[in-house]
Structures are given as C-alpha cells and as structure tokens.
Design an enzyme around this catalytic site. Structure first.
Site, short mmCIF file in Angstrom:
data_model
loop_
_atom_site.label_atom_id
_atom_site.label_comp_id
_atom_site.label_asym_id
_atom_site.label_seq_id
_atom_site.Cartn_x
_atom_site.Cartn_y
_atom_site.Cartn_z
N ALA A 268 0.77 -1.24 0.00
CA ALA A 268 0.00 0.00 0.00
C ALA A 268 0.81 1.29 0.00
CB ALA A 268 -0.94 0.01 1.21
N GLU A 289 1.87 -3.31 4.09
CA GLU A 289 3.16 -2.88 3.53
C GLU A 289 4.28 -3.68 4.19
OE1 GLU A 289 6.21 -1.53 1.59
OE2 GLU A 289 4.17 -0.97 1.01
N ASP A 334 -1.77 -4.05 -5.96
CA ASP A 334 -0.87 -3.13 -6.67
C ASP A 334 0.55 -3.62 -6.41
OD1 ASP A 334 0.31 -1.02 -7.95
OD2 ASP A 334 -0.25 0.49 -6.47
N CYS A 387 2.66 -0.81 -12.55
CA CYS A 387 3.09 0.38 -13.30
C CYS A 387 4.15 -0.06 -14.31
CB CYS A 387 3.59 1.49 -12.38
SG CYS A 387 4.89 1.02 -11.23
#
Length: 439
Positions: A268, A289, A334, A387
């Site tokens: 996160a 995390e 993510d 990404c």
C-alpha cells in the site's frame, strides 16, 4: 550501466565550490549520477547526500540536472567513450555527463557551462581540467558529427537500454517508439480532489482561483498545465487535494468498493490509493506494507487527509503472519514491478534494471496473487495493478493466474478485459485487470 572497472572508486564532492555557482550545482548533481552508475537507487541517494536540505532554488537545480543527466545517460556515456582514451575517476566522469546534458538542453549558454564544469573538475583534480575542457569543447565544435553517431545507435537514440527497447517492440509493436519518447520527458502533474471535503466543481474553481490552469480528465483527475510545488496547491495541508498520477486514479474507481465492505490494499505505501479508496466509500480498509519505513508514510498520508485504516506490516506472500482469517470483499493488488511505466519519474530505473529482473518480478507477482486469492471472499473481486508496460508482468501474468485458478473469472472494465495505459502527456504507464472469485 556501462561497466567502467578502472574508475569505480568514488571521489567525494568538495565543499570548496561557491554554493551559488553552477559549478557547485553540477558537482552535487554529479554525486547523484555517480551513485546511480555505481548501482545505488536515486531516491536513496537524494536522502543520503542531503539534497533536500539545500535551499529550494539550489535543490531544484540539482535535481533537474540529475534527472536530465540520467534520462540522457546513454547519450552522454557514448560520447565520453568516443572522446576519452583513458577512463576518468567516476565522479569526474559524472561531472562530464551532467555537463553534456546541460549543453544539449542549453546550447545558448555553452561557454558558461564549459567554464563551470571545468571548474568543478578542477576542484577535485586540477591536472584534469584540460582534459575536461578539451572534451566539452570538442563536443561543441563537432556537434553534428556526434548527433549522427548517436542517431545510429538505438540505445543512444532512444535513451533506453537495448533490452528494454526489444521488450517494448514485442509488447507494443505499434506504440513502442512513442512509449520510449514519453519515458524521456518530464512527467505531468495531476491532483485528486478529496471528495469528502469538496466537490469536483469546487476543487476546480479553487485551483482556478489560485492561478493553476488545469483540465478535468475522464476519471476526475485534475491535470495541471504546469507542475508546481505542493505549497502552491490551495488547501493541500488541510487535505483538500492529493498529488496522484491520473493513471493511478483509475484504481479506486475500477475496484469500486461499497460502504461496509472489508477491503485490502496490498503493497500500500505510500498510501495514495488507500486514501482514494477511503475517500470513495465508508469501508474497513487494511493497508499492508512490507517495509516499516514506507508503512509510516501511509499513516502520514491518511492523517493529512483525515482518514484512518488498519495499517499492517507484512509480506503479501505470507498472509498467515498478518491476516485475521476474515475474508476481504475486495483486494487491490498493486504489486511490485519493474516500474517501466514510470521511468520518466525514476530515470535511474532504466539503468539499474536488468533484463533478467523481469522474470524475478513476475515470479514475485505470481506468489503474491496466489497468496492473496486465498484471503478473498467468494464473489469478491481483486484488481491487479502494475506500473509496468512489459507483457510478462501484465497480460501474461493474468493469463497464467487464470490457468492456475479455476475459480477466477475475468471481469470487463469499461468493456475491456484489460487496460494497458501507456505513458503519455496525461498519465504514466499502468496495467489493470479485474478478477472475480466465483466460489
């Protein structure tokens, strides 16, 4: 990076240069470039070299030179390899890299750039001032010849490693050159309005009143015409706005949490997507995390926005160490990746990554997906995000996952089974795929 075994020893920057001189700025930027060439991450070195403690104008100039020099690294290093018969100490080599970038960006000030770069070299090695002067003046005199030389070399022309170029040609046969070109540009700046505090219309009006020209994109992101320091953003400290790339702002919308749901944001930090999820609905959010230092940034992000979540430190691959056994309704995965879609924000990535790293990231992503899937409730959804612009981390990853899990069903997002956002003038590069657990 190109291997330079004979100039691996670092030369520390000198304090003898006037702090308001271009020579000082070049020298400090060279220290960062030198560290990256030596294998260090730029973000880490900005902290270790105490760049953030410099006066704002000097800090901005140092970082601008550093980022530009790293974007142009392949060009500068190729030119120096052609000009130097013997390798220089690494710091002096980096000074020349910075000077070459500056000369390309500001040819109208060539005399000053050469003078100040030679001064920076002389502060470390007076006996090599003539070498530096000769190299830089040669480049100025023979600019057309060097341009032809660089245009003939793919790595120098595109300012990306050859392996990176080859992967992109395969993954994006129609767009690879545009993606590479975008990776060499300054990134855009987009804001996210905190809709718990103000409407999108009010947010836009406040930016206009503050003199910040902008456009509202399809997902509500506020794209500034020109990036500005955060202290120019009205109400930033009070939590009315957040800085978040426009492409990243699709995550909360496409995961679409509903009030009362249990939601996990895995991996996160620094908390931008967690905050967006909390702004979107009244949910019970767990923000996970692995890195304790980065986990603290999640808390800082949420505190500024007046939000709260259950922030946990743990490895997404090992839920047994952090999961309470209660299934999540939605998961934002993510995952760590090559960051190839955000290379313009982190130009050191292009030169620190290796082709073999991609398989390592893919294996890590696979392990995370398999582990998180067990924590998702039947009927729940997981949004997979990277990404990256490389297939091995994106569409191939999702295809392999669905082949392993018979209870995984892909869900269309706005009529498409996947979204590969390529970096452009509006946003960075991201990949999105939405999965439902059928039983």
């Amino acid at each position: 990076m190109t291997d330079h075994p004979r100039r691996r020893a670092r030369v520390q920057p000198t304090p003898r240069l006037p702090a308001d001189s271009l020579a000082y700025t070049i020298d400090r930027a060279a220290a960062l470039v030198e560290a990256v060439v030596g294998g260090k991450a730029l973000t880490e070195m900005i902290h270790l070299e105490r760049i953030t403690e410099l006066p704002a104008p000097v800090r901005g100039a140092v970082l601008d030179l550093t980022y530009g020099s790293l974007r142009d690294y392949a060009r500068g290093d190729r030119v120096l390899a052609h000009c130097l018969s013997k390798p220089l100490p690494l710091h002096l080599h980096a000074i020349l890299l910075v000077a070459l970038h500056r000369l390309e960006a500001r040819p109208d000030t060539a005399h000053t750039i050469v003078d100040q770069a030679v001064t920076a070299v002389g502060a470390h090695a007076p006996g090599l001032k003539a070498v530096a002067n000769g190299v830089l003046r040669k480049v100025g005199r023979e600019r057309a010849m060097f341009e032809q030389m660089l245009e003939k070399d793919a790595q120098s022309h595109h300012r990306h490693p050859n392996w990176w170029i080859r992967l992109l040609e395969t993954a994006q046969p129609e767009h690879w050159q545009a993606v590479l070109a975008a990776g060499n540009q300054h990134p855009p700046m987009a804001l996210r309005a905190n809709l718990r505090q103000l409407s999108l219309a009010d947010a836009s009006a406040q930016l206009t009143e503050a003199g910040l020209s902008h456009r509202i994109l399809d997902n509500g992101a506020l794209l500034l015409d020109t990036p500005v320091p955060v202290d120019r953003i009205p109400g930033f400290a009070e939590g009315r706005f957040s800085v978040q790339d426009a492409g990243a702002q699709w995550a909360a919308q496409w995961l679409a949490p509903r009030t009362g749901e249990r939601v996990l944001d895995a991996c996160a930090a620094p908390g931008g997507k967690s905050a967006h999820l909390l702004e979107s609905a009244d949910i019970a959010l767990t923000a996970l995390e692995l890195d304790p230092t980065r986990a603290r940034r999640i808390g800082d992000t949420l505190a500024r926005l007046g939000l709260s979540a259950d922030v946990r430190i743990g490895d997404a691959r090992h839920p047994e160490h952090w999961w309470d056994g209660q299934p999540f309704d939605r998961i934002l995965a993510d995952v760590p990746c090559s960051a190839s879609g955000v290379a313009r924000r982190h130009p050191d990535i292009k030169w620190l990554r290796r082709a073999t790293d991609i398989a390592g990231f893919a294996a890590q992503q696979s392990a995370i997906l398999d582990a998180l899937w067990h924590t998702l409730a039947p009927g729940g959804t997981m949004l997979y995000v990277t990404c990256s612009v490389f297939d091995a981390e994106n569409r191939d990853q999702i295809a392999h996952f669905c082949a392993r899990h018979a209870d995984a069903r892909r869900i269309a997002i706005q009529g498409r089974m996947e979204h590969q956002l390529l970096p452009d003038a509006e946003h960075d590069g991201f990949y999105y795929a939405l999965l439902e657990k059928t039983r």
